[in-house]
Design a protein around this motif. Structure first.
Motif, PDB file in Angstrom:
ATOM      1  N   LEU A 247       0.891  -1.094   0.136  1.00  0.00           N
ATOM      2  CA  LEU A 247      -0.083   0.124   0.005  1.00  0.00           C
ATOM      3  C   LEU A 247       0.834   1.306  -0.334  1.00  0.00           C
ATOM      4  CD1 LEU A 247      -2.790  -1.406   2.457  1.00  0.00           C
ATOM      5  CD2 LEU A 247      -3.268  -0.976   0.089  1.00  0.00           C
ATOM      6  N   TYR A 248       1.959   1.092   0.636  1.00  0.00           N
ATOM      7  CA  TYR A 248       2.771   2.529   0.768  1.00  0.00           C
ATOM      8  C   TYR A 248       3.486   2.455  -0.536  1.00  0.00           C
ATOM      9  CZ  TYR A 248       2.553   2.678   6.078  1.00  0.00           C
ATOM     10  OH  TYR A 248       2.090   2.803   7.194  1.00  0.00           O
ATOM     11  N   ARG A 249       3.961   1.560  -1.137  1.00  0.00           N
ATOM     12  CA  ARG A 249       4.363   1.507  -2.624  1.00  0.00           C
ATOM     13  C   ARG A 249       3.324   2.379  -3.470  1.00  0.00           C
ATOM     14  NH1 ARG A 249       8.889  -1.569  -2.793  1.00  0.00           N
ATOM     15  NH2 ARG A 249       8.797  -3.840  -1.621  1.00  0.00           N
ATOM     16  N   LYS A 250       2.023   1.758  -3.439  1.00  0.00           N
ATOM     17  CA  LYS A 250       1.026   2.712  -4.136  1.00  0.00           C
ATOM     18  C   LYS A 250       1.095   4.086  -3.823  1.00  0.00           C
ATOM     19  CE  LYS A 250      -2.086  -1.074  -4.928  1.00  0.00           C
ATOM     20  NZ  LYS A 250      -3.475  -1.543  -5.037  1.00  0.00           N
ATOM     21  N   ALA A 251       1.158   4.480  -2.550  1.00  0.00           N
ATOM     22  CA  ALA A 251       1.088   5.779  -2.125  1.00  0.00           C
ATOM     23  C   ALA A 251       2.280   6.712  -2.886  1.00  0.00           C
ATOM     24  CB  ALA A 251       1.437   5.814  -0.730  1.00  0.00           C
ATOM     25  N   VAL A 252       3.528   5.961  -2.722  1.00  0.00           N
ATOM     26  CA  VAL A 252       4.682   6.784  -3.250  1.00  0.00           C
ATOM     27  C   VAL A 252       4.769   6.730  -4.826  1.00  0.00           C
ATOM     28  CG1 VAL A 252       6.105   6.541  -1.347  1.00  0.00           C
ATOM     29  CG2 VAL A 252       6.320   4.965  -3.189  1.00  0.00           C
ATOM     30  N   ALA A 253       4.053   5.728  -5.542  1.00  0.00           N
ATOM     31  CA  ALA A 253       4.019   5.750  -7.050  1.00  0.00           C
ATOM     32  C   ALA A 253       2.978   6.942  -7.255  1.00  0.00           C
ATOM     33  CB  ALA A 253       3.344   4.381  -7.445  1.00  0.00           C
ATOM     34  N   LEU A 254       2.080   7.389  -6.650  1.00  0.00           N
ATOM     35  CA  LEU A 254       1.097   8.222  -6.877  1.00  0.00           C
ATOM     36  C   LEU A 254       1.581   9.568  -6.761  1.00  0.00           C
ATOM     37  CD1 LEU A 254      -2.440   7.093  -5.965  1.00  0.00           C
ATOM     38  CD2 LEU A 254      -1.643   7.621  -8.355  1.00  0.00           C
ATOM     39  N   THR A 255       2.245   9.618  -5.405  1.00  0.00           N
ATOM     40  CA  THR A 255       2.775  10.903  -5.052  1.00  0.00           C
ATOM     41  C   THR A 255       4.315  10.969  -4.570  1.00  0.00           C
ATOM     42  OG1 THR A 255       0.650  11.074  -4.130  1.00  0.00           O
ATOM     43  CG2 THR A 255       2.157  12.883  -3.588  1.00  0.00           C
ATOM     44  N   PRO A 256       5.086  11.026  -5.470  1.00  0.00           N
ATOM     45  CA  PRO A 256       6.793  10.455  -5.182  1.00  0.00           C
ATOM     46  C   PRO A 256       7.161  11.447  -4.063  1.00  0.00           C
ATOM     47  CG  PRO A 256       6.345  10.680  -7.620  1.00  0.00           C
ATOM     48  CD  PRO A 256       4.801  11.200  -7.038  1.00  0.00           C
ATOM     49  N   LEU A 258       5.589  12.331  -1.110  1.00  0.00           N
ATOM     50  CA  LEU A 258       4.986  12.054  -0.066  1.00  0.00           C
ATOM     51  C   LEU A 258       5.700  11.123   0.830  1.00  0.00           C
ATOM     52  CD1 LEU A 258       2.353  12.414   1.382  1.00  0.00           C
ATOM     53  CD2 LEU A 258       1.521  10.073   0.552  1.00  0.00           C
ATOM     54  N   TRP A 259       6.785  12.153   1.526  1.00  0.00           N
ATOM     55  CA  TRP A 259       7.896  11.487   2.266  1.00  0.00           C
ATOM     56  C   TRP A 259       7.488  10.939   3.409  1.00  0.00           C
ATOM     57  CZ3 TRP A 259      11.039  11.824  -1.336  1.00  0.00           C
ATOM     58  CH2 TRP A 259      11.440  12.648  -2.360  1.00  0.00           C
ATOM     59  N   VAL A 260       6.392  11.185   4.239  1.00  0.00           N
ATOM     60  CA  VAL A 260       5.960  10.245   5.178  1.00  0.00           C
ATOM     61  C   VAL A 260       5.902   8.767   4.674  1.00  0.00           C
ATOM     62  CG1 VAL A 260       3.422  10.916   5.233  1.00  0.00           C
ATOM     63  CG2 VAL A 260       4.473  10.327   7.250  1.00  0.00           C
ATOM     64  N   ALA A 261       5.373   8.920   3.608  1.00  0.00           N
ATOM     65  CA  ALA A 261       4.864   7.328   3.012  1.00  0.00           C
ATOM     66  C   ALA A 261       6.083   6.661   2.862  1.00  0.00           C
ATOM     67  CB  ALA A 261       3.998   7.482   1.887  1.00  0.00           C
ATOM     68  N   ARG A 262       7.239   7.382   2.123  1.00  0.00           N
ATOM     69  CA  ARG A 262       8.508   6.566   2.016  1.00  0.00           C
ATOM     70  C   ARG A 262       9.188   6.249   3.282  1.00  0.00           C
ATOM     71  NH1 ARG A 262       9.832   6.265  -3.192  1.00  0.00           N
ATOM     72  NH2 ARG A 262       9.021   8.149  -4.565  1.00  0.00           N
ATOM     73  N   GLU A 263       8.898   7.287   4.212  1.00  0.00           N
ATOM     74  CA  GLU A 263       9.524   6.983   5.762  1.00  0.00           C
ATOM     75  C   GLU A 263       8.804   5.703   6.108  1.00  0.00           C
ATOM     76  OE1 GLU A 263       8.937   9.875   9.198  1.00  0.00           O
ATOM     77  OE2 GLU A 263       7.330   8.253   9.410  1.00  0.00           O
ATOM     78  N   GLN A 264       7.726   5.433   6.224  1.00  0.00           N
ATOM     79  CA  GLN A 264       6.823   4.307   6.670  1.00  0.00           C
ATOM     80  C   GLN A 264       7.252   2.923   5.741  1.00  0.00           C
ATOM     81  OE1 GLN A 264       5.394   3.745   9.686  1.00  0.00           O
ATOM     82  NE2 GLN A 264       6.266   5.801   9.997  1.00  0.00           N
ATOM     83  N   LEU A 265       7.370   3.176   4.402  1.00  0.00           N
ATOM     84  CA  LEU A 265       7.747   2.302   3.607  1.00  0.00           C
ATOM     85  C   LEU A 265       9.171   1.785   3.915  1.00  0.00           C
ATOM     86  CD1 LEU A 265       7.461   0.314   1.101  1.00  0.00           C
ATOM     87  CD2 LEU A 265       8.025   2.058  -0.483  1.00  0.00           C
TER      88      LEU A 265
END
Lengths: 743, 305
Positions: A247-256, A258-265
């Protein structure tokens, strides 16, 4: 420090009174201009949003200029503009809230709370302020977040963002019904509430159902990766790490960006043992100035991985810090192998992958490994087949039973996999706590006085709500109490229904049955009936201790005072009163401790030894007492019991105590158990002994007893090279020499 | 290390070791009890050593005047071949300039102690200051040929210490005799006590408030973990503190001197071989070392008959 105090006081005061709905004083700038820009950003109109923010940057009003700079990522300029704005409009509460949120976006929680609290002092009913604080509190799973959100919703019924937050908080508490209700409220206010849609979609995903909610989100904002980020967050809450990662991968794919998502990924990739990819994500966040504590701490921890060594064996792998690997490795391997065999037989399942155990000598490294942040109270965590935990050296000797924690976490590993990560928290914790004392009755955390008081006051949560005691406890005691309650629940289920029922319950959870359904199906009880029977069971075990707690404390206190006055006889009478007829709790161990000391003061070593045997059985873990028990056992000629006493210490405080390993090895050699002596002497040697020649000699003796003459010769060479005049080693060398020349 | 044995064998038969065991003011009951017990134990250990003369002063007996008199008496009696071992147990203070050992009545300063020790002709001297702030005494007590050990690295480490406990343990634990030659040298005892002190703080998860030092030349600032292979603590390595077991007896039995000398010669060969270790093939080193170790073992077998 002052900052935090202001924050806490304000929140306390705020929650103590009903919020007053009051409009902030008018200000001579048009806040709607900024709101429009943020709305454009929220709906994915990137170009328009950028133009809007650029225009704002040049606005004459520093308050709007600050928003413009913020929107363009120019944090320092924004900060400067906010400062100017505050000089101009010192009474503007909303300005302070916005400024606080800027700090929050840059990970400065203290300053954010300070500014927002100041705003709420000026304008107590400010819903935006309460919402902002609720968001900040929710990040740390603080139960105040819910109260603040409720207060904000009451202050402004049209604030859909607070409903979005309440939906997320409810879902974090596994309260799906409430989550749906709140998300629908948000959508009723704003049909384009993206986070409400994300929550509704997440609920369906968590149930493995197909969902159209994310399509609806993307129809409004095709670049809204945040929806997937929130979904990932809730999957992590449910310990479904692999799915969360996707799910985090999908998040960063849409919004590269979105650093908080990369952090959690990155953090979750670390959790499942994929450090290289984790590093890539975390580096990317850090290099783009997203230097949250989680990112920085995780990267720092990864830098320290070079100091760890990995040891693989059949069915498992342990990663230990270099400085203690040689001491701990044999003991960890033994316990992991034993636990694997036990659990596979008990749960009737095979783990298809090795059990990986990471052991951290610095508790804060373990905390960062687990949460990305220091300050975690737990000592171990299971991410499925991967377990991270404190090393025994991370805690003061006597405070921590590492083997108990290891078995606890490995039980989680099995139950999580067996239930496809769908088991509720209370049930898996209950099994793990139950397993601690199944491994050995003196393992596990002894029942503390605070829990005994809670038993008396019947402070338990209904089983249907027990998960909230772990996820969002009302006070620190509730966490410990919830562990205790869950452990007792599983003790009771196993006692009355057997292990097969427990296994069947886990399988039902894997089929997405709720706690209520599982309890009704397998135990043939309504949840309330279960609660009543559990309470009855707990009271039958601990009621007597709980009801007499005051007298027990007084007896121990009296015994200690008598001992201080050198009146051993009086101390014995009082201490006996505190132990006879009571079950194993922390207070029982304390009673036996005093009793043993009193007998020693009287010179009665046999009775002192008996008291300390009971102390050890009652989970007493003070290293010096256990060593003394070993000494008394040895004096009494029972080296097997002496070895057993010291073996307990191996599970409690094995690092930095070469004497422990040496003595244990000597006992085992005397007991003709060289296979057990050898790891003890290897641990002695790894403890940087004050007497390395002696340590090598001990190794040589073990090798001789194990008929491994070549290794014995090598160990003797090492010993005599250090101390050529070491007579016992010389003697053994000559014996081996004579023996080999005869051959 | 074998030079220790050489010194013990050649000089000590006629030489005496003078021990001065000092227990300072405790200030509180538990400290008073602890210091008194430690000095008593030290007294027992040192009085039991061969050819020793022990002076133990603690509590009210350990006044400034008595200490001064004790050193004066030793100065009259001691000879150059003798050894002097002074151990200080108690509290110390350091005001940034001067170290003081806390006593009943006026305290004694490090400078005064150094001055009183100066007339003692014994060339081999060891001073073990186990008190708080003892690092502050190092500069005043250093002297060529004298080994000074302090429980703290500076005068600013002011909290009470645990070093004394482990120093005493070193003198009664055979494990402290790392080279197993039946002599506890100052370096061996220091290493034992320093290691145990560090482990005490580690295992109790306490921030270490004492960092012991060993200094054995007048110019040295002191070493935390001295390494004789780098030429550090060479004096301390040769400074015997106590003799153990058979060596005491051997020292008293001249008929075994020939065997002892033979053993010593081989031990010197072992030392030399170790020095050449890095420059020779590993197999050759191991073969030669093994032969020498077997020879020493066989001589010892004869000695023990």
């Amino acid at each position: 420090m002052r900052i935090s105090v202001i924050g806490v006081l304000t929140i306390g005061a705020l929650l103590a009174q009903k919020p007053v709905v009051k409009k902030a004083a008018g200000v001579p700038y048009d806040r709607a201009k900024a709101t429009r820009c943020w709305d454009l950003k929220q709906t994915g109109s990137t170009v328009e949003a950028t133009n809007c923010f650029v225009e704002l940057m040049a606005d004459k009003s520093p308050a709007l200029s600050a928003e413009g700079h913020w929107g363009m990522g120019k944090v320092e300029d924004s900060k400067e503009a906010f400062e100017k704005a505050l000089e101009q409009y010192p009474g503007d509460a909303n300005l302070r809230i916005r400024y606080g949120l800027l700090f929050w976006s840059r990970f400065n929680k203290a300053e954010a709370i300070k500014l927002i609290s100041e705003a709420l002092e000026m304008d107590k009913g400010n819903a935006q302020g309460m919402l902002a604080l609720a968001r900040i509190m929710s990040r740390g799973f603080d139960s105040k977040a819910i109260e603040l959100a409720k207060a904000a919703a009451e202050a402004d019924a049209g604030l859909y963002e607070v409903r979005e937050l309440m939906a997320q908080l409810a879902l974090e508490n596994s309260d799906e019904k409430k989550a749906v209700e709140e998300a629908n409220k948000a959508l009723a206010i704003n049909p384009k509430s993206l986070n409400a849609m994300a929550t509704l979609g997440t609920i369906e995903l968590l149930k493995n159902q197909t969902t159209t909610w994310f399509d609806k989100v993307l129809a409004i904002n095709p670049k809204y990766g945040e929806a997937w980020y929130w979904a990932g967050h809730h999957f992590v809450m449910n310990r479904r790490y692999e799915e969360a990662i996707e799910l985090y991968r999908k998040a960063v794919a849409l919004t590269p960006d979105l650093w908080v998502a990369r952090e959690q990924l990155g953090i979750n990739l670390m959790r499942i043992g994929k450090p290289s990819e984790a590093r890539e994500q975390l580096d990317m966040a850090y290099n783009n100035k997203y230097d949250s504590s989680e990112v920085v701490n995780s990267l720092t921890l990864m830098d320290s991985y070079k100091n760890f060594v990995s040891h693989k064996f059949e069915g498992g792998e342990v990663r230990l810090h270099k400085k203690e690997a040689a001491i701990l490795q044999p003991y960890f391997e033994e316990e992991v192998s034993k636990a694997r065999k036990t659990y596979e037989a008990k749960y009737k399942m095979k783990m298809n992958v090795p059990l990986e155990v990471e052991v951290y000598p610095d508790h804060e490294d373990f905390a960062v490994r687990t949460m990305g942040l220091p300050g975690l109270g737990a000592t171990g965590v299971s991410f499925g087949p991967v377990v991270a935990m404190d090393s025994p050296s991370a805690r003061k000797g006597g405070d921590y039973h590492w083997a108990s924690t290891l078995w606890h976490e490995l039980s989680h590993s099995y139950i999580l996999v067996m239930s496809k990560f769908l088991v509720p928290r209370w049930f898996t914790e209950g099994i793990s706590v139950h397993e601690e004392t199944m491994a050995s009755p003196d393992w596990g955390d002894p029942v503390e006085s605070a829990v005994l008081m809670a038993i008396k006051e019947k402070k338990f949560l209904p089983v249907e709500d027990l998960d909230s005691g772990f996820v969002r406890p009302k006070d620190p005691l509730q966490i410990g109490l919830s562990y205790f309650q869950a452990g007792q629940a599983l003790d009771w289920i196993v006692k009355n229904y057997g292990q097969d029922t427990v296994n069947a319950m886990v399988k039902s959870f894997a089929e997405r049955k709720t706690t209520t359904e599982v309890v009704e199906t397998h135990l043939k009880l309504k949840p309330k009936e279960f609660d009543a029977k559990l309470l009855e069971f707990i009271e039958s075990r601990y009621g007597k201790t709980a009801n007499n707690l005051k007298d027990l404390r007084a007896a121990i206190d009296g015994a200690n005072k008598a001992l201080a006055k050198k009146d051993a006889d009086a101390a014995i009478v009082k201490a006996r009163r505190a132990v006879e007829g009571y079950p194993s709790t922390a207070i029982l161990a304390t009673g036996y401790e005093v009793l043993g000391k009193a007998y020693l003061a009287k010179g009665d070593k046999v009775k002192a030894r008996d008291a300390w045997r009971e102390y050890a059985k009652a989970s007493g873990r003070e290293p010096e007492i256990l060593k003394d028990l070993a000494r008394l056992e040895e004096e009494n000629g029972d080296k097997a019991m002496a070895a057993a006493a010291l073996k307990r210490l191996i599970y409690i405080s094995p690092v930095g105590d070469e004497d422990l390993h040496r003595k244990l090895g000597e006992y085992y050699l005397d007991l003709k158990q060289p296979d057990r002596a050898l790891p003890a002497f290897l641990a002695q040697l790894a403890s940087k002994p004050v007497d390395p020649a002696g340590a090598y000699y001990n190794l040589a003796r073990s090798y001789v007893a194990l008929s491994r003459p070549q290794q014995a010769q090598e160990a003797l060479f090492q010993s005599l090279e250090l101390a050529p005049g070491f007579k016992p080693a010389q003697k053994l060398l000559l014996e081996l020499e004579n023996h080999s020349s005869k051959d | 290390m074998k030079h220790v044995v050489f010194l013990i064998m050649c000089a000590p038969l006629a030489a005496t070791t003078f021990y001065v065991n000092l227990g300072g003011l405790g200030g509180q009951e538990d400290y008073e009890t602890r210091f008194k017990a430690q000095v008593e134990e030290l007294d027992k250990l040192t009085k039991g050593a061969p050819q020793s003369k022990a002076f133990s002063l603690s509590g009210a007996m350990a006044s400034k005047a008595k200490i001064k008199d004790t050193f004066a008496e030793i100065a009259k009696e001691a000879k150059a071949d003798d050894a002097l071992v002074v151990t200080m147990i108690g509290h110390g203070t350091f005001d940034g300039v001067e170290y003081k050992f806390n006593l009943v009545g006026p305290d004694v300063t490090a400078k005064e102690l150094a001055m009183w020790m100066l007339p003692v002709p014994a060339k081999r001297q060891l001073l073990v200051n186990t008190t708080s702030a003892s690092g502050g005494s190092l500069a005043d007590l250093r002297q060529e040929g004298r080994t000074v050990i302090t429980a703290t690295k500076s005068g600013t480490e002011k909290l009470s210490t645990v070093f004394a406990r482990y120093w005493l343990e070193a003198l009664r634990d055979p494990q402290a005799d790392a080279d197993k030659n039946d002599v506890i040298s100052a370096l061996e005892a220091y290493r034992y006590a320093e290691t145990k002190t560090a482990k005490y703080y580690e295992s109790n998860k306490r921030l270490a408030t004492e960092h012991p030092l060993l200094a054995d030349t007048s110019s040295s600032a002191g070493f935390r973990t001295p390494d004789p292979t780098k030429g550090e603590a060479m004096v301390a390595m040769r400074m015997p503190v106590l003799l153990f077991g058979s060596l005491q007896n051997a020292a008293k039995s001249p008929e075994k001197q020939a065997l002892l000398k033979q053993r010593e010669a081989i031990e010197l060969q072992i030392d030399n071989l170790k020095l050449r270790k890095a420059a020779m093939p590993s197999d050759q080193y191991r073969l030669e070392m093994r032969n020498l170790l077997l020879q020493v073992a066989r001589i010892q077998q004869e000695l023990d008959k």
